[in-house]
Design a protein around this motif. Structure first.
Motif, short mmCIF file in Angstrom:
data_model
loop_
_atom_site.label_atom_id
_atom_site.label_comp_id
_atom_site.label_asym_id
_atom_site.label_seq_id
_atom_site.Cartn_x
_atom_site.Cartn_y
_atom_site.Cartn_z
N GLU A 80 3.23 -4.64 -8.59
CA GLU A 80 3.63 -6.03 -8.81
C GLU A 80 3.54 -6.41 -10.28
OE1 GLU A 80 1.19 -8.32 -6.13
OE2 GLU A 80 2.42 -7.79 -4.38
N LYS A 81 2.46 -6.01 -10.94
CA LYS A 81 2.29 -6.35 -12.36
C LYS A 81 3.29 -5.62 -13.26
CE LYS A 81 -2.43 -7.91 -12.10
NZ LYS A 81 -3.75 -7.92 -12.69
N GLU B 32 -1.07 -3.89 -6.30
CA GLU B 32 -1.37 -4.74 -7.47
C GLU B 32 -0.64 -4.24 -8.71
OE1 GLU B 32 -5.93 -6.15 -6.39
OE2 GLU B 32 -5.60 -4.22 -7.37
N VAL C 192 -0.10 -3.12 -18.91
CA VAL C 192 -0.74 -3.56 -17.67
C VAL C 192 -2.08 -2.87 -17.47
CG1 VAL C 192 -0.52 -3.49 -15.14
CG2 VAL C 192 1.42 -4.23 -16.53
#
Length: 73
Positions: free
Chosen positions: A28-29, A25, A58
């Motif tokens: 990807e961010k 996660e 993020v």
């Protein structure tokens, strides 16, 4: 009471865990591969300033509170 000048520093991995994100996660961010993020968590001094800023955004943690320097004990 803590001194207002006290700056709490946490590791890059701790920042990710605190943001409740998996490696996949978070990578990807941030916009990097999972293997890059793993390397950065082991060697945070390799993260360039632009990516430090992105990680801060993020993870919703001020950049000054994430340990990006190489501190040896």
């Amino acid at each position: 009471m803590l001194n207002s000048n006290y700056n709490l520093m946490i590791s890059l991995k701790s920042a990710r865990v605190n943001a409740d994100m998996t490696l996949v996660e978070a990578s990807e961010k941030i916009g990097v591969s999972k293997s890059t993020l793993i390397k950065w968590e082991r060697e945070p001094w390799l993260v360039n300033p632009m990516n430090q800023s992105r990680i801060s955004e993020v993870y919703h943690i001020p950049i000054d509170n994430i340990r990006f320097k190489n501190f040896k004990n």
